[in-house]
Design a protein around this motif. Structure first.
Motif, PDB file in Angstrom:
ATOM      1  N   VAL A 100       0.733  -1.369   0.096  1.00 36.92           N
ATOM      2  CA  VAL A 100      -0.169   0.408  -0.270  1.00 36.92           C
ATOM      3  C   VAL A 100       0.498   1.199  -0.174  1.00 36.92           C
ATOM      4  O   VAL A 100       0.474   2.645  -0.656  1.00 36.92           O
ATOM      5  CB  VAL A 100      -1.050   0.203   1.322  1.00 36.92           C
ATOM      6  CG1 VAL A 100      -1.214   1.293   1.144  1.00 36.92           C
ATOM      7  CG2 VAL A 100      -1.733  -0.865   1.298  1.00 36.92           C
ATOM      8  N   HIS A 101       1.682   1.342   0.627  1.00 36.63           N
ATOM      9  CA  HIS A 101       3.610   2.408   0.427  1.00 36.63           C
ATOM     10  C   HIS A 101       3.849   2.773  -0.444  1.00 36.63           C
ATOM     11  O   HIS A 101       3.515   3.763  -1.162  1.00 36.63           O
ATOM     12  CB  HIS A 101       3.751   2.323   1.919  1.00 36.63           C
ATOM     13  CG  HIS A 101       3.690   2.757   3.346  1.00 36.63           C
ATOM     14  ND1 HIS A 101       2.696   1.025   4.003  1.00 36.63           N
ATOM     15  CD2 HIS A 101       3.120   3.461   4.161  1.00 36.63           C
ATOM     16  CE1 HIS A 101       2.504   1.652   4.920  1.00 36.63           C
ATOM     17  NE2 HIS A 101       2.418   2.904   4.793  1.00 36.63           N
ATOM     18  N   ILE A 102       3.452   1.642  -1.469  1.00 34.84           N
ATOM     19  CA  ILE A 102       4.337   1.779  -2.421  1.00 34.84           C
ATOM     20  C   ILE A 102       3.761   2.385  -3.462  1.00 34.84           C
ATOM     21  O   ILE A 102       4.086   3.924  -4.313  1.00 34.84           O
ATOM     22  CB  ILE A 102       5.297   0.274  -3.249  1.00 34.84           C
ATOM     23  CG1 ILE A 102       6.137  -0.258  -2.029  1.00 34.84           C
ATOM     24  CG2 ILE A 102       5.389   0.272  -4.382  1.00 34.84           C
ATOM     25  CD1 ILE A 102       6.433  -1.895  -2.611  1.00 34.84           C
ATOM     26  N   LEU A 103       1.846   2.294  -3.512  1.00 35.14           N
ATOM     27  CA  LEU A 103       0.995   2.790  -4.456  1.00 35.14           C
ATOM     28  C   LEU A 103       1.391   3.689  -4.617  1.00 35.14           C
ATOM     29  O   LEU A 103       0.860   4.565  -5.319  1.00 35.14           O
ATOM     30  CB  LEU A 103       0.211   1.571  -4.543  1.00 35.14           C
ATOM     31  CG  LEU A 103       0.079   0.223  -4.984  1.00 35.14           C
ATOM     32  CD1 LEU A 103      -1.525  -0.876  -4.677  1.00 35.14           C
ATOM     33  CD2 LEU A 103       0.365  -0.184  -6.113  1.00 35.14           C
ATOM     34  N   LEU A 104       0.871   4.292  -2.914  1.00 33.17           N
ATOM     35  CA  LEU A 104       0.929   6.115  -2.591  1.00 33.17           C
ATOM     36  C   LEU A 104       1.770   6.249  -2.628  1.00 33.17           C
ATOM     37  O   LEU A 104       1.163   7.490  -3.813  1.00 33.17           O
ATOM     38  CB  LEU A 104       0.734   5.726  -0.956  1.00 33.17           C
ATOM     39  CG  LEU A 104       0.025   7.317  -0.655  1.00 33.17           C
ATOM     40  CD1 LEU A 104      -0.868   7.941  -1.575  1.00 33.17           C
ATOM     41  CD2 LEU A 104       0.331   7.178   1.141  1.00 33.17           C
ATOM     42  N   VAL A 105       3.045   5.778  -2.963  1.00 30.55           N
ATOM     43  CA  VAL A 105       3.777   6.837  -3.626  1.00 30.55           C
ATOM     44  C   VAL A 105       4.266   7.024  -4.868  1.00 30.55           C
ATOM     45  O   VAL A 105       4.109   7.795  -5.658  1.00 30.55           O
ATOM     46  CB  VAL A 105       5.395   5.750  -2.701  1.00 30.55           C
ATOM     47  CG1 VAL A 105       6.886   6.759  -3.867  1.00 30.55           C
ATOM     48  CG2 VAL A 105       5.666   5.803  -1.972  1.00 30.55           C
ATOM     49  N   ILE A 106       3.945   5.275  -5.764  1.00 27.05           N
ATOM     50  CA  ILE A 106       3.381   6.237  -6.950  1.00 27.05           C
ATOM     51  C   ILE A 106       2.416   7.089  -7.844  1.00 27.05           C
ATOM     52  O   ILE A 106       2.965   7.629  -8.169  1.00 27.05           O
ATOM     53  CB  ILE A 106       3.209   4.571  -7.696  1.00 27.05           C
ATOM     54  CG1 ILE A 106       4.577   3.455  -7.953  1.00 27.05           C
ATOM     55  CG2 ILE A 106       2.843   4.615  -8.877  1.00 27.05           C
ATOM     56  CD1 ILE A 106       4.725   1.594  -7.590  1.00 27.05           C
ATOM     57  N   ALA A 107       1.221   6.391  -6.822  1.00 28.08           N
ATOM     58  CA  ALA A 107       0.572   7.445  -7.366  1.00 28.08           C
ATOM     59  C   ALA A 107       0.426   8.789  -6.819  1.00 28.08           C
ATOM     60  O   ALA A 107      -0.004  10.209  -8.090  1.00 28.08           O
ATOM     61  CB  ALA A 107      -1.196   7.723  -6.145  1.00 28.08           C
ATOM     62  N   LEU A 108       1.029   9.182  -5.486  1.00 28.07           N
ATOM     63  CA  LEU A 108       1.544  10.910  -5.731  1.00 28.07           C
ATOM     64  C   LEU A 108       3.168  10.841  -6.283  1.00 28.07           C
ATOM     65  O   LEU A 108       2.731  12.670  -7.279  1.00 28.07           O
ATOM     66  CB  LEU A 108       2.614  10.911  -4.266  1.00 28.07           C
ATOM     67  CG  LEU A 108       3.425  12.421  -3.582  1.00 28.07           C
ATOM     68  CD1 LEU A 108       1.891  12.575  -3.798  1.00 28.07           C
ATOM     69  CD2 LEU A 108       3.500  11.806  -2.604  1.00 28.07           C
ATOM     70  N   ILE A 109       3.519  10.105  -7.411  1.00 26.34           N
ATOM     71  CA  ILE A 109       4.692  10.765  -8.430  1.00 26.34           C
ATOM     72  C   ILE A 109       3.949  10.754  -9.496  1.00 26.34           C
ATOM     73  O   ILE A 109       3.962  12.247 -10.554  1.00 26.34           O
ATOM     74  CB  ILE A 109       6.063  10.183  -8.606  1.00 26.34           C
ATOM     75  CG1 ILE A 109       6.467   9.336  -7.100  1.00 26.34           C
ATOM     76  CG2 ILE A 109       6.123  10.023  -9.984  1.00 26.34           C
ATOM     77  CD1 ILE A 109       7.365   8.327  -7.234  1.00 26.34           C
ATOM     78  N   VAL A 110       2.907   9.637  -9.901  1.00 24.32           N
ATOM     79  CA  VAL A 110       1.898  10.177 -11.281  1.00 24.32           C
ATOM     80  C   VAL A 110       1.577  11.611 -10.690  1.00 24.32           C
ATOM     81  O   VAL A 110       1.086  12.778 -11.677  1.00 24.32           O
ATOM     82  CB  VAL A 110       1.249   8.976 -11.488  1.00 24.32           C
ATOM     83  CG1 VAL A 110       0.081   9.567 -12.773  1.00 24.32           C
ATOM     84  CG2 VAL A 110       1.537   8.098 -11.327  1.00 24.32           C
TER      85      VAL A 110
END
Length: 44
Positions: free
Chosen positions: A26-36
Motif C-alpha cells: 500500500v505504501h509503494i502504491l501511494l508513492v507511485i500515485a503521488l509521483i504520477v
C-alpha cells in the motif's frame, strides 16, 4: 479520474496503516500515485 484514484489509495493506506493489511504494498502504491500526480500537475 486521478482524484478518485488518489482518494482510494489514501483510504487503502489509512486502512492498511490501522489494520496492518499489506503494509509495504500500500505504501509503494501511494508513492507511485503521488509521483504520477506531481508529474501530471507539472505537465498541465
Amino acid at each position: 479520474m486521478i482524484w478518485t484514484i488518489i482518494g482510494i489509495l489514501l483510504l487503502a493506506w489509512l486502512l492498511g496503516f490501522l489494520f496492518e493489511i499489506a503494509g509495504g504494498l500500500v505504501h509503494i502504491l501511494l508513492v507511485i500515485a503521488l509521483i504520477v500526480f506531481i508529474v501530471k500537475m507539472i505537465r498541465s
